[in-house]
Each structure stands twice: as structure tokens, then as C-alpha cells.
Scaffold this motif. Structure first.
Motif, PDB file in Angstrom:
ATOM      1  N   GLY A 107     -90.410  -7.772 -61.276  1.00  0.00           N
ATOM      2  CA  GLY A 107     -89.389  -8.703 -60.814  1.00  0.00           C
ATOM      3  C   GLY A 107     -89.861 -10.147 -60.802  1.00  0.00           C
ATOM      4  N   PRO A 108     -90.956 -10.443 -60.093  1.00  0.00           N
ATOM      5  CA  PRO A 108     -91.477 -11.813 -60.116  1.00  0.00           C
ATOM      6  C   PRO A 108     -91.907 -12.266 -61.506  1.00  0.00           C
ATOM      7  N   LEU A 109     -92.402 -11.328 -62.328  1.00  0.00           N
ATOM      8  CA  LEU A 109     -92.841 -11.710 -63.666  1.00  0.00           C
ATOM      9  C   LEU A 109     -91.661 -12.120 -64.536  1.00  0.00           C
ATOM     10  N   HIS A 110     -90.547 -11.411 -64.426  1.00  0.00           N
ATOM     11  CA  HIS A 110     -89.341 -11.820 -65.154  1.00  0.00           C
ATOM     12  C   HIS A 110     -88.979 -13.266 -64.811  1.00  0.00           C
ATOM     13  N   ARG A 111     -88.988 -13.574 -63.532  1.00  0.00           N
ATOM     14  CA  ARG A 111     -88.614 -14.927 -63.113  1.00  0.00           C
ATOM     15  C   ARG A 111     -89.636 -15.953 -63.596  1.00  0.00           C
ATOM     16  N   ALA A 112     -90.913 -15.611 -63.498  1.00  0.00           N
ATOM     17  CA  ALA A 112     -91.963 -16.551 -63.905  1.00  0.00           C
ATOM     18  C   ALA A 112     -91.885 -16.879 -65.384  1.00  0.00           C
ATOM     19  N   MET A 113     -91.602 -15.858 -66.225  1.00  0.00           N
ATOM     20  CA  MET A 113     -91.616 -16.071 -67.666  1.00  0.00           C
ATOM     21  C   MET A 113     -90.428 -16.884 -68.161  1.00  0.00           C
ATOM     22  N   LEU A 114     -89.455 -17.107 -67.318  1.00  0.00           N
ATOM     23  CA  LEU A 114     -88.334 -17.961 -67.703  1.00  0.00           C
ATOM     24  C   LEU A 114     -88.704 -19.445 -67.662  1.00  0.00           C
ATOM     25  N   ALA A 115     -89.826 -19.763 -67.042  1.00  0.00           N
ATOM     26  CA  ALA A 115     -90.274 -21.155 -66.945  1.00  0.00           C
ATOM     27  C   ALA A 115     -91.179 -21.499 -68.124  1.00  0.00           C
ATOM     28  N   ASP A 116     -90.864 -22.571 -68.833  1.00  0.00           N
ATOM     29  CA  ASP A 116     -91.710 -23.002 -69.948  1.00  0.00           C
ATOM     30  C   ASP A 116     -93.134 -23.282 -69.488  1.00  0.00           C
ATOM     31  N   SER A 117     -93.287 -23.795 -68.282  1.00  0.00           N
ATOM     32  CA  SER A 117     -94.626 -24.122 -67.783  1.00  0.00           C
ATOM     33  C   SER A 117     -95.502 -22.875 -67.655  1.00  0.00           C
ATOM     34  N   PHE A 118     -94.887 -21.733 -67.342  1.00  0.00           N
ATOM     35  CA  PHE A 118     -95.643 -20.492 -67.232  1.00  0.00           C
ATOM     36  C   PHE A 118     -96.102 -20.027 -68.607  1.00  0.00           C
ATOM     37  N   VAL A 119     -95.255 -20.155 -69.597  1.00  0.00           N
ATOM     38  CA  VAL A 119     -95.619 -19.783 -70.963  1.00  0.00           C
ATOM     39  C   VAL A 119     -96.734 -20.683 -71.481  1.00  0.00           C
ATOM     40  N   GLU A 120     -96.694 -21.951 -71.122  1.00  0.00           N
ATOM     41  CA  GLU A 120     -97.673 -22.913 -71.628  1.00  0.00           C
ATOM     42  C   GLU A 120     -99.014 -22.822 -70.898  1.00  0.00           C
ATOM     43  N   GLN A 121     -98.980 -22.775 -69.578  1.00  0.00           N
ATOM     44  CA  GLN A 121    -100.201 -22.759 -68.769  1.00  0.00           C
ATOM     45  C   GLN A 121     -99.973 -21.854 -67.565  1.00  0.00           C
ATOM     46  N   PRO A 122    -100.082 -20.536 -67.758  1.00  0.00           N
ATOM     47  CA  PRO A 122     -99.705 -19.595 -66.701  1.00  0.00           C
ATOM     48  C   PRO A 122    -100.645 -19.618 -65.505  1.00  0.00           C
ATOM     49  N   GLN A 123    -100.042 -19.532 -64.349  1.00  0.00           N
ATOM     50  CA  GLN A 123    -100.729 -19.273 -63.089  1.00  0.00           C
ATOM     51  C   GLN A 123     -99.915 -18.221 -62.347  1.00  0.00           C
ATOM     52  N   TRP A 124    -100.568 -17.509 -61.431  1.00  0.00           N
ATOM     53  CA  TRP A 124     -99.861 -16.501 -60.636  1.00  0.00           C
ATOM     54  C   TRP A 124    -100.055 -16.841 -59.172  1.00  0.00           C
ATOM     55  N   GLU A 125     -98.934 -17.084 -58.499  1.00  0.00           N
ATOM     56  CA  GLU A 125     -98.944 -17.474 -57.092  1.00  0.00           C
ATOM     57  C   GLU A 125     -99.864 -18.670 -56.874  1.00  0.00           C
ATOM     58  N   GLY A 126     -99.828 -19.621 -57.835  1.00  0.00           N
ATOM     59  CA  GLY A 126    -100.553 -20.870 -57.701  1.00  0.00           C
ATOM     60  C   GLY A 126    -101.999 -20.846 -58.105  1.00  0.00           C
ATOM     61  N   SER A 127    -102.490 -19.717 -58.644  1.00  0.00           N
ATOM     62  CA  SER A 127    -103.910 -19.611 -58.999  1.00  0.00           C
ATOM     63  C   SER A 127    -104.091 -19.239 -60.467  1.00  0.00           C
ATOM     64  N   CYS A 128    -105.220 -19.670 -61.028  1.00  0.00           N
ATOM     65  CA  CYS A 128    -105.601 -19.271 -62.381  1.00  0.00           C
ATOM     66  C   CYS A 128    -106.374 -17.954 -62.316  1.00  0.00           C
ATOM     67  N   TYR A 129    -106.202 -17.141 -63.349  1.00  0.00           N
ATOM     68  CA  TYR A 129    -106.896 -15.852 -63.391  1.00  0.00           C
ATOM     69  C   TYR A 129    -107.440 -15.596 -64.785  1.00  0.00           C
ATOM     70  N   GLU A 130    -108.342 -14.639 -64.836  1.00  0.00           N
ATOM     71  CA  GLU A 130    -108.956 -14.218 -66.096  1.00  0.00           C
ATOM     72  C   GLU A 130    -108.425 -12.862 -66.515  1.00  0.00           C
ATOM     73  N   THR A 131    -108.167 -12.710 -67.822  1.00  0.00           N
ATOM     74  CA  THR A 131    -107.840 -11.389 -68.364  1.00  0.00           C
ATOM     75  C   THR A 131    -108.644 -11.197 -69.643  1.00  0.00           C
ATOM     76  N   THR A 132    -109.730 -10.439 -69.555  1.00  0.00           N
ATOM     77  CA  THR A 132    -110.647 -10.198 -70.673  1.00  0.00           C
ATOM     78  C   THR A 132    -111.161  -8.771 -70.580  1.00  0.00           C
ATOM     79  N   CYS A 133    -112.018  -8.388 -71.529  1.00  0.00           N
ATOM     80  CA  CYS A 133    -112.604  -7.054 -71.444  1.00  0.00           C
ATOM     81  C   CYS A 133    -113.478  -6.915 -70.198  1.00  0.00           C
ATOM     82  N   LEU A 134    -114.004  -8.032 -69.665  1.00  0.00           N
ATOM     83  CA  LEU A 134    -114.799  -7.954 -68.440  1.00  0.00           C
ATOM     84  C   LEU A 134    -113.949  -7.536 -67.255  1.00  0.00           C
TER      85      LEU A 134
END
Length: 377
Positions: free
Chosen positions: A221-248
Motif C-alpha cells: 500500500g505505501p509503496l504504491h503511493r510512494a512510486m507515484l512520486a517522481d522524486s521517489f523514482v529518481e532518488q528513493p528513500q523510505w520513511e525519510g531514510s536511505c537504504y541499501e539493497t545489494t547481495c550483502l
């Protein structure tokens, strides 16, 4: 037809204990707008052509988004095939980094043979799974021949054992301590072993350690809303924070747990995470991992997820009838190379005058999906 763009990464001289890091991107993050007004089937054919880097993962996320948007339940056997092909692509991507990129950090030549072997095997396995059909079209129905797949899976498992570990992958995965890793690395039988040994011998184990956390589960639900914002597509943050998504952030083993306790998410831990995931994927190609959703959170809209080699890939499709009304993509590179993300935080910790080798190793370990230019001021 693929489009990629590039990253510009600048490191300023340190102020106190930290460097200023500037990351700029020319990646065409809104290129998926091209799909607006096109049919679902046409879009699903275009996605892996337009986004050729990790094209299989892109195709997988796309079909999952579209099937969810039109209310079509995925076929279990087809989903198993899709997931297997995405994992196979990740094996290839990890081998490319290890056999083509890692030698340069040692002054050695790329090892083309192992890469050619996995590319050929990738084609054979897809043919065995799908024939001439396309599993990434909506409503596709595929099963599998277990005996035939077992034969290909055994060949796949043998590749990293020969080219990367110099022992069977399962034996390497049994290493559970830094001392055991050091003993394997000291033998220097492969480029992976020699690079790990170099990092350990130079005392770079914890270089680039930062406090940026792993991307948490993203509720639909929140992800649907977040992805409607161009800013999220360009420089995504979740609940105001940056996160890592890698094999680590998705790999685990007794060895990784031990190393994390000492070095956090530092350079050695990142190299070992890539090796760990390579070994685990190559011995579990057709696992029953489930990373798709069958029920839409919004009528006419769907989110497709795929675990690509570089992190979690997100597609959001809005469909009316058979026509794409809106389409958005958030790739792992936008999380990891966010101006305040994990790459920026890691590079900011580097000290000394000769940091370029460390910086390039860290960038390679976190792994952009495009070329980059590094400037050190």
C-alpha cells in the motif's frame, strides 16, 4: 536498443574525519514513460530490450506488475521458471564481475573463458526450461523436466567451483571463520582468492564501513503511493531514510555473520557476500523462493518485484483494459547510489592520499549497473 546513462562520483578532500561525496546521475529513470499508451503484450516484449542490463529481472518484474494489475493469478510452474531464470542471470552477473573486473585490481587480464561458458549455459538452460516460448508474457504456462534440469543445474554448480573457488562451491560455503577464509585466500588459486588475500593483507577489511541499513520489507500500500512520486523514482528513500539493497543485504552464512561482527558492511564483507551468493545461487537454481504478489493493492495497478543481481527491482504498472496508462521503475542503483546513500556514506570514510584503489573496489563491490566516472579532488 538498451539505454543506460552513467554516474559521476566526486570525492573532495576530507574535512575533519569525513570526505564530501557528490554523486550525479544521467540515468534515464523515467524512460518507462515510453510504455504509456502501449498494449501489455507489446510492453512486456519491449522491457528487456529497452532495459538490457539485468534484462531477465526487468522482464520478470514487468510481467508480475502487469499480471497483478489486470488481476491475473501467476501460474506456479511458470513463476518457478521465471525465478530460476532471474537467479541464473544473477549467477552470470556475479561471474562477470569476478572474472572480468576483479583481475584489473590485481593487474591481471580478464578471464573470458569462464564468462563465455556461463553465457552458453544460460542459453541452454533457458531453452531446456522454455523452448521457444516466452515465460515473461502474461498468462504464460510452463512446467519443467526435472531430470533435464538437474543435469543443467549440476553443470551450473560446477562453474564457480572451477573458476572462482578452486574447490566445490559447497565446500567453500562451509568456511565459517576469518581464519578459514584467510587460509583459502592465501593459496591464491583463483582471482577471487588473490583479491581477498590482497584486501586482507593490506588491512582493508573494514574500509568503507557505514551505518546505512538494509532496505526493509516494503508494504504494498505505501509503496504504491510512494512510486507515484517522481522524486521517489529518481532518488528513493523510505520513511525519510536511505537504504541499501545489494547481495550483502540479502546473503547470510556463518562466515558472513562472523565477518559482520568485526567489519560491519566493510569491503571484505562485501566481497565475501558476492562470493557467498554466487555459491548459494549456483547450487539452488530452482528454489521455491517467492518474491511476487498475486493480489493487487489497487484496482488496475500492480507492483512487480524481482531480486536482481544488484538488489531489489520494482516495477509499477497501471493498466486500463489492455493499455498501459502509467509505468514506473525503481532500480537498485537509485537506492545504492543515492546522493546520501550507501556509496556516498562509504566513500566519505576513506582516509589518506592514495584512496583511488579503495574507492574503485568499494564502488565495484556495491556495483552500479552503468559506467561511472570517479573524480578525486
Amino acid at each position: 536498443m538498451g539505454i543506460e546513462g552513467a554516474l559521476m562520483i566526486g570525492l573532495a578532500p576530507p574535512t575533519g574525519r569525513a570526505r564530501r561525496v557528490v554523486i550525479a546521475s544521467t540515468r534515464p529513470v523515467h524512460a518507462s514513460r515510453l510504455f504509456r499508451g502501449k498494449g501489455v503484450a507489446e510492453t512486456l516484449k519491449l522491457v528487456p530490450m529497452l532495459f538490457s542490463i539485468c534484462g531477465t529481472a526487468q522482464a520478470c518484474a514487468a510481467v508480475r506488475a502487469c499480471e497483478q494489475a489486470i488481476g491475473m493469478a501467476p501460474v506456479q510452474g511458470t513463476e518457478r521458471v521465471r525465478g530460476g531464470l532471474v537467479r541464473l542471470e544473477s549467477v552470470r552477473e556475479h561471474l562477470w564481475r569476478i572474472l572480468l573486473d576483479w583481475p584489473a585490481f590485481l593487474g591481471e587480464s580478464p578471464q573470458q573463458g569462464g564468462v563465455a561458458e556461463v553465457v552458453a549455459l544460460q542459453r541452454e538452460i533457458r531453452q531446456a526450461l522454455c523452448g521457444d516460448g516466452d515465460p515473461f508474457q502474461s498468462g504464460a504456462v510452463f512446467g519443467n523436466d526435472s531430470e533435464l534440469l538437474d543435469e543443467h543445474a549440476q553443470r551450473l554448480a560446477a562453474l564457480p567451483g572451477k573458476a572462482v573457488f578452486a574447490i566445490p562451491a559447497g565446500e567453500w560455503l562451509d568456511i565459517d571463520s576469518e581464519a578459514g577464509l584467510a587460509a583459502w585466500a592465501a593459496a591464491g588459486k583463483t582471482v577471487a582468492a588473490r583479491l581477498v588475500a590482497q584486501v586482507m593483507n593490506q588491512g582493508w577489511n573494514g574500509f568503507g564501513r557505514s551505518e546505512v541499513g538494509a532496505l526493509p520489507p516494503l508494504e504494498s500500500g505505501p509503496l504504491h503511493r510512494a512510486m507515484l512520486a517522481d522524486s521517489f523514482v529518481e532518488q528513493p528513500q523510505w520513511e525519510g531514510s536511505c537504504y541499501e539493497t545489494t547481495c550483502l543485504t540479502r546473503s547470510d552464512s556463518a562466515l558472513l555473520q562472523s565477518l559482520r561482527g568485526c567489519y560491519g558492511n566493510g569491503l571484505l564483507v562485501r566481497l565475501v557476500a558476492r562470493l557467498t551468493e554466487l555459491g548459494q545461487l549456483s547450487t539452488g537454481l530452482l528454489s521455491e523462493e517467492r518474491d511476487f504478489e498475486s493480489a493487487p493493492a489497487e484496482a488496475g495497478a500492480g507492483i512487480g518485484r524481482a531480486t536482481a543481481a544488484r538488489g531489489e527491482l520494482l516495477h509499477r504498472a497501471t493498466v486500463k483494459g489492455d493499455t498501459i496508462v502509467d509505468y514506473r521503475i525503481v532500480a537498485p542503483t537509485e537506492w545504492n547510489f543515492h546522493p546520501q546513500g550507501v556509496v556516498a556514506a562509504s566513500l566519505a570514510t576513506l582516509q589518506g592520499d592514495d584512496i583511488e584503489p579503495q574507492a574503485r573496489l568499494l564502488i565495484n563491490a556495491i556495483d552500479p549497473c552503468v559506467a561511472y566516472e570517479l573524480r578525486i579532488g
